[in-house]
Design a protein around this motif. Structure first.
Motif, PDB file in Angstrom:
ATOM      1  N   ASP A  51       0.862  -1.182   0.000  1.00 42.94           N
ATOM      2  CA  ASP A  51       0.000   0.000   0.000  1.00 42.94           C
ATOM      3  C   ASP A  51       0.902   1.237   0.000  1.00 42.94           C
ATOM      4  O   ASP A  51       1.492   1.596   1.023  1.00 42.94           O
ATOM      5  CB  ASP A  51      -0.906  -0.031   1.235  1.00 42.94           C
ATOM      6  N   VAL A  53       0.869   4.758  -0.036  1.00 41.64           N
ATOM      7  CA  VAL A  53      -0.034   5.868   0.237  1.00 41.64           C
ATOM      8  C   VAL A  53       0.636   7.190  -0.128  1.00 41.64           C
ATOM      9  O   VAL A  53       1.835   7.378   0.107  1.00 41.64           O
ATOM     10  CB  VAL A  53      -0.456   5.868   1.718  1.00 41.64           C
ATOM     11  N   ASN A  86      -1.884   5.065  -3.743  1.00 45.06           N
ATOM     12  CA  ASN A  86      -3.152   5.204  -3.029  1.00 45.06           C
ATOM     13  C   ASN A  86      -3.248   6.637  -2.512  1.00 45.06           C
ATOM     14  O   ASN A  86      -2.718   6.959  -1.448  1.00 45.06           O
ATOM     15  CB  ASN A  86      -3.194   4.186  -1.877  1.00 45.06           C
ATOM     16  N   TRP A  99      -4.701   6.882   8.265  1.00 44.77           N
ATOM     17  CA  TRP A  99      -4.658   5.591   7.571  1.00 44.77           C
ATOM     18  C   TRP A  99      -3.444   4.773   8.023  1.00 44.77           C
ATOM     19  O   TRP A  99      -3.567   3.596   8.352  1.00 44.77           O
ATOM     20  CB  TRP A  99      -4.619   5.829   6.072  1.00 44.77           C
ATOM     21  N   THR A 103      -3.441   1.308  10.518  1.00 47.07           N
ATOM     22  CA  THR A 103      -3.365   0.113   9.683  1.00 47.07           C
ATOM     23  C   THR A 103      -3.139  -1.139  10.532  1.00 47.07           C
ATOM     24  O   THR A 103      -2.429  -1.101  11.544  1.00 47.07           O
ATOM     25  CB  THR A 103      -2.242   0.231   8.637  1.00 47.07           C
ATOM     26  N   HIS A 108       3.229  -3.682   5.315  1.00 45.32           N
ATOM     27  CA  HIS A 108       2.892  -3.515   3.899  1.00 45.32           C
ATOM     28  C   HIS A 108       2.265  -2.155   3.624  1.00 45.32           C
ATOM     29  O   HIS A 108       1.522  -1.986   2.651  1.00 45.32           O
ATOM     30  CB  HIS A 108       1.947  -4.634   3.444  1.00 45.32           C
ATOM     31  N   THR A 109       2.576  -1.155   4.485  1.00 43.35           N
ATOM     32  CA  THR A 109       1.979   0.176   4.341  1.00 43.35           C
ATOM     33  C   THR A 109       3.054   1.242   4.487  1.00 43.35           C
ATOM     34  O   THR A 109       3.676   1.370   5.547  1.00 43.35           O
ATOM     35  CB  THR A 109       0.886   0.400   5.402  1.00 43.35           C
TER      36      THR A 109
END
Length: 337
Positions: A51, A53, A86, A99, A103, A108-109
């Motif tokens: 992800d 962002v 994202n 966000w 999480t 994975h962000t």
């Protein structure tokens, strides 16, 4: 005797020889990769798409940078799972901070940041965001800003712009990405330094701001070079002033604000951070990935083409930089009140 060795001891000589040959083959394979057995087994890899962002809307500098980084990683096959852009720029980046902070999969962000990483938690303490809990990944560079007007404005110098703003008596319309965002901080400084009164209209991302100026919806912007590039190349807009420490080669002869007697420069960080709670193994993976991207021919070319300055920092240096920028932005935001 350990269970694996006990198991071997109970086998026939032929069976033991076959098993030992298999173990030797594995050992040779691992050695050929330049890895010890524990390292080969322990190295962390993403298990699903990442992800990726973006702390801003589509079309702005952060969005362009994120998508360029994604293209480099994909082109050079640098990750076993893709980076998925994202956009979450709502609330001056508050949307993206919430966000990441909430999480359930921090490994994975990751987040492409700009200076709202510092200013938004200051302006919105109710968010409960402590940026020092985030994971430093990479400082990819810093991006200067310029003051832009439309070519049809008839304004060709900073002094002419000051005269036009003062003559408008509070009706001069500027635009940016929101109160407390980078451009609004610069405009607030200018208003205070030169006793100006302007109107400010927020847009969703720096790309939309640049397009609004090209479309004559507003009269001036503070955009970075990448956001204004297309409209500058087409001749629709022109820079009057840059907020860098020195004049920029991209805009020969355009003065800095420092040359106008103000000890002020302002750059936007282009950095990547991980979510709070990211494991050390995942952090090391992303730090190596983005260091490789930073050192790539593609990224170094992007820095030069888009007039960004390289500013690589390790994790400890990034945390110290965060603290310094929180202090600086606290003072700048106080000046906006």
């Amino acid at each position: 005797m350990s269970e694996p060795l006990t198991h071997l001891a109970k086998q026939t000589g032929h069976q033991r020889e076959e098993d030992m040959n298999i173990l030797k083959t594995l050992a040779v394979g691992i050695a050929a990769l330049g890895l010890s057995a524990p390292a080969a087994m322990a190295e962390w890899q993403p298990r699903k798409p990442i992800d990726f962002v973006i702390m801003a809307g589509p079309g702005g500098g952060a969005d362009q940078i994120a998508r360029f980084i994604q293209s480099v990683a994909e082109k050079k096959d640098m990750t076993n799972r893709p980076l998925i852009p994202n956009n979450k720029g709502g609330g001056s980046g508050a949307e993206s901070l919430i966000w990441l902070n909430s999480t359930n999969d921090p490994d994975h962000t990751i987040l492409v940041t700009l200076n709202s990483f510092f200013s938004t938690p200051i302006r919105q303490p109710e968010l409960g965001i402590d940026i020092q809990t985030f994971t430093p990944i990479a400082m990819m560079g810093v991006d200067p800003f310029a003051l832009w007007v439309h070519k049809d404005s008839g304004i060709e110098t900073f002094e002419q712009w000051l005269d036009a703003v003062k003559a408008a008596d509070g009706e001069y319309v500027t635009g940016g990405t929101g109160t407390g965002q980078e451009d609004s901080i610069v405009f607030a400084y200018m208003n205070n330094a030169f006793d100006l009164k302007t109107k400010y209209i927020p847009f969703d991302g720096g790309g939309a701001v640049a397009a609004a100026l090209a479309g004559k919806q507003i009269m001036a912007t503070v955009n970075n070079p990448a956001e204004a590039r297309g409209f500058f190349q087409s001749g629709d807009v022109r820079p009057l002033l840059v907020f860098s420490d020195e004049q920029m080669s991209a805009y020969p002869g355009i003065p800095t604000l420092k040359e106008k007697g103000q000890d002020f420069s302002y750059y936007n960080q282009r950095a990547v951070v991980g979510a709070p709670g990211m494991s050390d193994e995942a952090a090391a993976y992303y730090q190596k990935l983005f260091e490789d991207i930073f050192n790539s021919e593609e990224w170094q070319g992007y820095l030069e083409a888009e007039s960004l300055s390289p500013l690589w920092m390790n994790a400890d240096e990034q945390r110290a930089y965060w603290q310094l920028q929180v202090e600086n932005h606290t003072k700048l935001l106080e000046g906006m009140k």
